[in-house]
Design an enzyme around this catalytic site. Structure first.
Site, PDB file in Angstrom:
ATOM      1  N   GLY A 121       0.830  -1.212   0.000  1.00  0.00           N
ATOM      2  CA  GLY A 121       0.000   0.000   0.000  1.00  0.00           C
ATOM      3  C   GLY A 121       0.859   1.255   0.000  1.00  0.00           C
ATOM      4  N   ASP A 152       0.493  -8.919   1.563  1.00  0.00           N
ATOM      5  CA  ASP A 152      -0.602  -8.047   1.122  1.00  0.00           C
ATOM      6  C   ASP A 152      -1.611  -8.897   0.353  1.00  0.00           C
ATOM      7  N   ASP A 205      -3.849 -12.778   3.162  1.00  0.00           N
ATOM      8  CA  ASP A 205      -4.869 -11.944   3.800  1.00  0.00           C
ATOM      9  C   ASP A 205      -4.711 -12.093   5.316  1.00  0.00           C
ATOM     10  N   VAL A 206      -4.572 -10.981   6.032  1.00  0.00           N
ATOM     11  CA  VAL A 206      -4.298 -11.072   7.479  1.00  0.00           C
ATOM     12  C   VAL A 206      -5.467 -11.624   8.284  1.00  0.00           C
ATOM     13  N   TYR A 223     -14.386   1.236  10.232  1.00  0.00           N
ATOM     14  CA  TYR A 223     -12.966   1.594  10.322  1.00  0.00           C
ATOM     15  C   TYR A 223     -12.636   2.084  11.743  1.00  0.00           C
ATOM     16  N   LYS A 267     -10.493  -0.114  14.359  1.00  0.00           N
ATOM     17  CA  LYS A 267      -9.176   0.339  14.833  1.00  0.00           C
ATOM     18  C   LYS A 267      -9.158   0.501  16.351  1.00  0.00           C
ATOM     19  N   TYR A 270      -3.089  -7.830  24.917  1.00  0.00           N
ATOM     20  CA  TYR A 270      -1.993  -8.797  24.716  1.00  0.00           C
ATOM     21  C   TYR A 270      -0.763  -8.355  25.525  1.00  0.00           C
ATOM     22  N   HIS A 314      -3.096   6.131  -3.759  1.00  0.00           N
ATOM     23  CA  HIS A 314      -3.900   5.588  -4.852  1.00  0.00           C
ATOM     24  C   HIS A 314      -4.641   6.743  -5.533  1.00  0.00           C
ATOM     25  N   ARG A 327      -9.412  10.140  -1.382  1.00  0.00           N
ATOM     26  CA  ARG A 327      -8.899  11.009  -0.319  1.00  0.00           C
ATOM     27  C   ARG A 327      -8.687  12.403  -0.882  1.00  0.00           C
TER      28      ARG A 327
HETATM   29  P1  NAD Z   1      -3.462   1.661   1.701  1.00  0.00           P
HETATM   30  O1  NAD Z   1      -4.878   1.302   1.419  1.00  0.00           O
HETATM   31  O2  NAD Z   1      -2.646   2.272   0.621  1.00  0.00           O
HETATM   32  O3  NAD Z   1      -2.673   0.394   2.242  1.00  0.00           O
HETATM   33  C1  NAD Z   1      -3.268  -0.661   2.941  1.00  0.00           C
HETATM   34  C2  NAD Z   1      -2.675  -1.961   2.420  1.00  0.00           C
HETATM   35  O4  NAD Z   1      -3.259  -3.061   3.142  1.00  0.00           O
HETATM   36  C3  NAD Z   1      -2.989  -2.196   0.935  1.00  0.00           C
HETATM   37  O5  NAD Z   1      -1.835  -2.610   0.257  1.00  0.00           O
HETATM   38  C4  NAD Z   1      -4.046  -3.309   0.962  1.00  0.00           C
HETATM   39  O6  NAD Z   1      -4.060  -4.094  -0.203  1.00  0.00           O
HETATM   40  C5  NAD Z   1      -3.638  -4.076   2.207  1.00  0.00           C
HETATM   41  N1  NAD Z   1      -4.723  -4.850   2.816  1.00  0.00           N
HETATM   42  C6  NAD Z   1      -5.995  -4.450   3.066  1.00  0.00           C
HETATM   43  N2  NAD Z   1      -6.680  -5.436   3.652  1.00  0.00           N
HETATM   44  C7  NAD Z   1      -5.814  -6.487   3.787  1.00  0.00           C
HETATM   45  C8  NAD Z   1      -5.925  -7.803   4.319  1.00  0.00           C
HETATM   46  N3  NAD Z   1      -7.083  -8.243   4.843  1.00  0.00           N
HETATM   47  N4  NAD Z   1      -4.840  -8.599   4.290  1.00  0.00           N
HETATM   48  C9  NAD Z   1      -3.675  -8.180   3.752  1.00  0.00           C
HETATM   49  N5  NAD Z   1      -3.512  -6.945   3.234  1.00  0.00           N
HETATM   50  C10 NAD Z   1      -4.572  -6.114   3.259  1.00  0.00           C
HETATM   51  O7  NAD Z   1      -3.497   2.610   2.981  1.00  0.00           O
HETATM   52  P2  NAD Z   1      -2.319   3.422   3.684  1.00  0.00           P
HETATM   53  O8  NAD Z   1      -2.644   4.853   3.591  1.00  0.00           O
HETATM   54  O9  NAD Z   1      -1.005   2.943   3.250  1.00  0.00           O
HETATM   55  O10 NAD Z   1      -2.555   2.994   5.202  1.00  0.00           O
HETATM   56  C11 NAD Z   1      -1.756   2.006   5.833  1.00  0.00           C
HETATM   57  C12 NAD Z   1      -2.198   1.866   7.280  1.00  0.00           C
HETATM   58  O11 NAD Z   1      -2.051   3.113   7.955  1.00  0.00           O
HETATM   59  C13 NAD Z   1      -3.656   1.437   7.433  1.00  0.00           C
HETATM   60  O12 NAD Z   1      -3.748   0.524   8.493  1.00  0.00           O
HETATM   61  C14 NAD Z   1      -4.357   2.722   7.785  1.00  0.00           C
HETATM   62  O13 NAD Z   1      -5.495   2.502   8.566  1.00  0.00           O
HETATM   63  C15 NAD Z   1      -3.282   3.474   8.564  1.00  0.00           C
HETATM   64  N6  NAD Z   1      -3.484   4.940   8.472  1.00  0.00           N
HETATM   65  C16 NAD Z   1      -3.194   5.633   7.337  1.00  0.00           C
HETATM   66  C17 NAD Z   1      -3.418   6.995   7.300  1.00  0.00           C
HETATM   67  C18 NAD Z   1      -3.096   7.820   6.068  1.00  0.00           C
HETATM   68  O14 NAD Z   1      -3.348   9.038   6.079  1.00  0.00           O
HETATM   69  N7  NAD Z   1      -2.525   7.274   5.042  1.00  0.00           N
HETATM   70  C19 NAD Z   1      -3.961   7.653   8.407  1.00  0.00           C
HETATM   71  C20 NAD Z   1      -4.280   6.906   9.523  1.00  0.00           C
HETATM   72  C21 NAD Z   1      -4.018   5.550   9.566  1.00  0.00           C
HETATM   73  N1  UDP Z   2      -1.694 -17.172  14.924  1.00  0.00           N
HETATM   74  C1  UDP Z   2      -1.017 -16.974  13.731  1.00  0.00           C
HETATM   75  N2  UDP Z   2       0.302 -17.295  13.667  1.00  0.00           N
HETATM   76  C2  UDP Z   2       0.987 -17.785  14.711  1.00  0.00           C
HETATM   77  C3  UDP Z   2       0.290 -17.990  15.923  1.00  0.00           C
HETATM   78  C4  UDP Z   2      -1.050 -17.658  16.001  1.00  0.00           C
HETATM   79  O1  UDP Z   2      -1.604 -16.521  12.748  1.00  0.00           O
HETATM   80  O2  UDP Z   2       2.185 -18.040  14.574  1.00  0.00           O
HETATM   81  C5  UDP Z   2      -3.104 -16.799  14.995  1.00  0.00           C
HETATM   82  C6  UDP Z   2      -4.039 -17.991  15.187  1.00  0.00           C
HETATM   83  O3  UDP Z   2      -5.085 -17.846  14.243  1.00  0.00           O
HETATM   84  C7  UDP Z   2      -4.598 -17.756  16.578  1.00  0.00           C
HETATM   85  C8  UDP Z   2      -4.455 -16.257  16.781  1.00  0.00           C
HETATM   86  O4  UDP Z   2      -3.273 -15.937  16.091  1.00  0.00           O
HETATM   87  O5  UDP Z   2      -5.953 -18.114  16.663  1.00  0.00           O
HETATM   88  C9  UDP Z   2      -4.340 -15.849  18.220  1.00  0.00           C
HETATM   89  O6  UDP Z   2      -3.299 -16.597  18.812  1.00  0.00           O
HETATM   90  P1  UDP Z   2      -3.232 -16.812  20.372  1.00  0.00           P
HETATM   91  O7  UDP Z   2      -2.060 -17.714  20.655  1.00  0.00           O
HETATM   92  O8  UDP Z   2      -3.237 -15.524  21.068  1.00  0.00           O
HETATM   93  O9  UDP Z   2      -4.596 -17.478  20.755  1.00  0.00           O
HETATM   94  P2  UDP Z   2      -5.257 -18.895  20.369  1.00  0.00           P
HETATM   95  O10 UDP Z   2      -6.452 -18.543  19.536  1.00  0.00           O
HETATM   96  O11 UDP Z   2      -4.248 -19.702  19.619  1.00  0.00           O
HETATM   97  O12 UDP Z   2      -5.592 -19.455  21.691  1.00  0.00           O
HETATM   98  N1  UDP Z   3     -12.896  16.009   0.926  1.00  0.00           N
HETATM   99  C1  UDP Z   3     -13.320  16.992   0.024  1.00  0.00           C
HETATM  100  N2  UDP Z   3     -13.297  16.694  -1.306  1.00  0.00           N
HETATM  101  C2  UDP Z   3     -12.861  15.499  -1.788  1.00  0.00           C
HETATM  102  C3  UDP Z   3     -12.409  14.511  -0.870  1.00  0.00           C
HETATM  103  C4  UDP Z   3     -12.452  14.807   0.477  1.00  0.00           C
HETATM  104  O1  UDP Z   3     -13.698  18.100   0.417  1.00  0.00           O
HETATM  105  O2  UDP Z   3     -12.863  15.321  -3.017  1.00  0.00           O
HETATM  106  C5  UDP Z   3     -12.903  16.331   2.367  1.00  0.00           C
HETATM  107  C6  UDP Z   3     -13.599  15.300   3.250  1.00  0.00           C
HETATM  108  O3  UDP Z   3     -14.981  15.587   3.332  1.00  0.00           O
HETATM  109  C7  UDP Z   3     -12.891  15.500   4.567  1.00  0.00           C
HETATM  110  C8  UDP Z   3     -11.471  15.913   4.164  1.00  0.00           C
HETATM  111  O4  UDP Z   3     -11.557  16.320   2.802  1.00  0.00           O
HETATM  112  O5  UDP Z   3     -13.459  16.553   5.284  1.00  0.00           O
HETATM  113  C9  UDP Z   3     -10.447  14.798   4.286  1.00  0.00           C
HETATM  114  O6  UDP Z   3     -10.964  13.672   3.619  1.00  0.00           O
HETATM  115  P1  UDP Z   3     -10.128  12.332   3.423  1.00  0.00           P
HETATM  116  O7  UDP Z   3     -11.062  11.328   2.826  1.00  0.00           O
HETATM  117  O8  UDP Z   3      -8.867  12.620   2.703  1.00  0.00           O
HETATM  118  O9  UDP Z   3      -9.692  11.874   4.893  1.00  0.00           O
HETATM  119  P2  UDP Z   3     -10.446  11.747   6.301  1.00  0.00           P
HETATM  120  O10 UDP Z   3     -11.846  12.299   6.200  1.00  0.00           O
HETATM  121  O11 UDP Z   3     -10.433  10.293   6.597  1.00  0.00           O
HETATM  122  O12 UDP Z   3      -9.611  12.549   7.206  1.00  0.00           O
END
Ligand code: NAD
Ligand code: UDP
Ligand code: UDP
Length: 343
Positions: A16, A37, A62-63, A149, A153, A163, A185, A190
């Site tokens: 990302g 990713d 996928d996480v 979201y 989070k 943990y 992107h 955004r």
């Molecule tokens: P992004 O969407 O560009 O990147 C997110 C990445 O995660 C992508 O590559 C996507 O394919 C991957 N992804 C999504 N779901 C997944 C899944 N289930 N398994 C594996 N991969 C998965 O966004 P970003 O701006 O790079 O943000 C990265 C992180 O930072 C995010 O966790 C976001 O919440 C956090 N964050 C970003 C901002 C910002 O302004 N960019 C602000 C606050 C928090």
């Molecule tokens: N897990 C993983 N990789 C590892 C160990 C754990 O992805 O190497 C995942 C697994 O799905 C597990 C979760 O992490 O359910 C939480 O792990 P934890 O040991 O805390 O709890 P559990 O569910 O195993 O009792």
């Molecule tokens: N926004 C806007 N025009 C656009 C896209 C976003 O005015 O084309 C505004 C949106 O309403 C918000 C701010 O810009 O108030 C930031 O939006 P963004 O989606 O970038 O991030 P977030 O709201 O998550 O901070």
């Protein structure tokens, strides 16, 4: 890098916007980087320049599913970040934040890795405290369109803290404020990417509401510095810790700056404000300054210029790719026509 300092580092969401910059920085530092990713919003293009590096590895994963690898550190960034993307499949967004956090924490627990969580200023919601400090608990709608979201989070933060309390994990929670820069992107909706793409295309700039709502924008290089400092900080610095640029401005201001710096002729138009759109947002970064000796150094003008150059190149590449594929298609069509005529 000396073998003793070289770490095996997992970056989730590494293809990302932020993840790709982080992978790049860690690879350059000489660490062994495993990027995972599912390419939901990220793309291989963001990390293609790292494929030739022996200390970089990419895995499609996928996480929300368990992952068994051996690493020393984990940066958990996987999650769509723009409102358009995270609202597209809100159930998957919550799963990614919550199941993803559980899996990555389970992995960290098993291998004894330190783990970093990319949390967000969205945990403060439509904040009633301004600027936002880490001890503010927030003002979040639990059932609105942004909740998948915001609450995902927030729950991830809870899991990280539990943990630590329950299993003694080494954790770092970053509350990231709006960040911008190359590799955003182009159609993530955004504000910076939207305004840049609109300005470059000469299309109207879409201001939501009256454009008086504020945000504070941090340039990506500064943010990556902060991530690495936080990861390498002493054990008792767990966060949550605000990371962002306190320079606050309205959406109207940023629209005007982007129009001016791209030399665009785009007009500003006004569209309805999305539901639950926070009115103002600015980080109090005193904790980051104290604990990490960090503050952003890139000015908004410099950062926007670098970002504009990236979007300009992207548009040029797309145009030339489109022209290339048009001509390839034309050749294919012509070859087909000839073979039909010959028959
Ligand atoms: P992004 O969407 O560009 O990147 C997110 C990445 O995660 C992508 O590559 C996507 O394919 C991957 N992804 C999504 N779901 C997944 C899944 N289930 N398994 C594996 N991969 C998965 O966004 P970003 O701006 O790079 O943000 C990265 C992180 O930072 C995010 O966790 C976001 O919440 C956090 N964050 C970003 C901002 C910002 O302004 N960019 C602000 C606050 C928090
Ligand atoms: N897990 C993983 N990789 C590892 C160990 C754990 O992805 O190497 C995942 C697994 O799905 C597990 C979760 O992490 O359910 C939480 O792990 P934890 O040991 O805390 O709890 P559990 O569910 O195993 O009792
Ligand atoms: N926004 C806007 N025009 C656009 C896209 C976003 O005015 O084309 C505004 C949106 O309403 C918000 C701010 O810009 O108030 C930031 O939006 P963004 O989606 O970038 O991030 P977030 O709201 O998550 O901070």
């Amino acid at each position: 890098m000396k073998e003793a300092h070289r770490k095996r580092i997992l970056v989730t969401g590494g293809a990302g916007f932020l993840g790709s910059h982080l992978c790049e920085r860690l690879v350059m530092q000489g660490h062994d980087v495993l990027c995972i990713d599912n390419f939901y919003t990220g793309t291989k293009d963001n990390i293609a320049h790292l494929f030739d590096c022996a200390n970089f590895e990419l895995m499609r994963h996928d996480v929300t599913f368990p992952l068994y690898v051996e690493v020393d550190e984990i940066y958990n960034l996987a999650c769509p970040a723009s409102p358009v993307h995270y609202q597209h499949d809100p159930v998957q967004t919550t799963k990614t934040s919550v199941h993803g956090a559980i899996n990555m924490l389970g992995l960290a627990k098993r291998v004894g890795a330190r783990i970093f969580q990319a949390s967000t200023s969205e945990v403060y919601g439509d904040a009633r405290v301004h600027p936002q400090t880490e001890d503010y608990w927030g003002h979040v709608n639990p059932i609105g369109p942004r909740s998948c979201y915001d609450e995902g989070k927030r729950c991830a933060e809870t899991l990280f803290m539990d943990y630590r309390r329950q299993h003694g994990l080494s954790i770092k929670i970053a509350r990231i404020f709006n960040t911008y820069g190359p590799r955003m992107h182009p159609s993530d909706g955004r504000v910076v990417s939207n305004f840049m793409m609109q300005a470059l295309a000469g299309e109207p700039i879409t201001i939501y509401g009256e454009g008086l709502q504020t945000r504070s924008f941090c340039y990506v290089d500064d943010m990556i510095d902060a991530f690495i400092r936080l990861m390498n900080s002493p054990e008792d610095v767990t966060g949550p810790i605000n990371l962002g640029n306190p320079h606050e401005l309205s959406m109207l201001d940023i629209a005007k700056r982007i129009v001016a710096l791209t030399g665009s002729s785009s007009a500003l138009i006004f569209k309805p404000l999305p539901l639950d759109d926070p009115y103002h947002r600015r980080p109090d970064i005193s904790r980051a300054l104290d604990a990490l000796d960090w503050h952003p150094v890139t000015s908004l003008d410099e950062g926007l210029q670098r970002t504009a150059r990236y979007f300009q190149q992207l548009v040029q590449q797309r145009d030339s790719r489109a022209a290339g594929s048009d001509s390839a298609l034309t050749h294919q069509a012509e070859a087909l026509r000839r073979s039909i005529v010959a028959d």
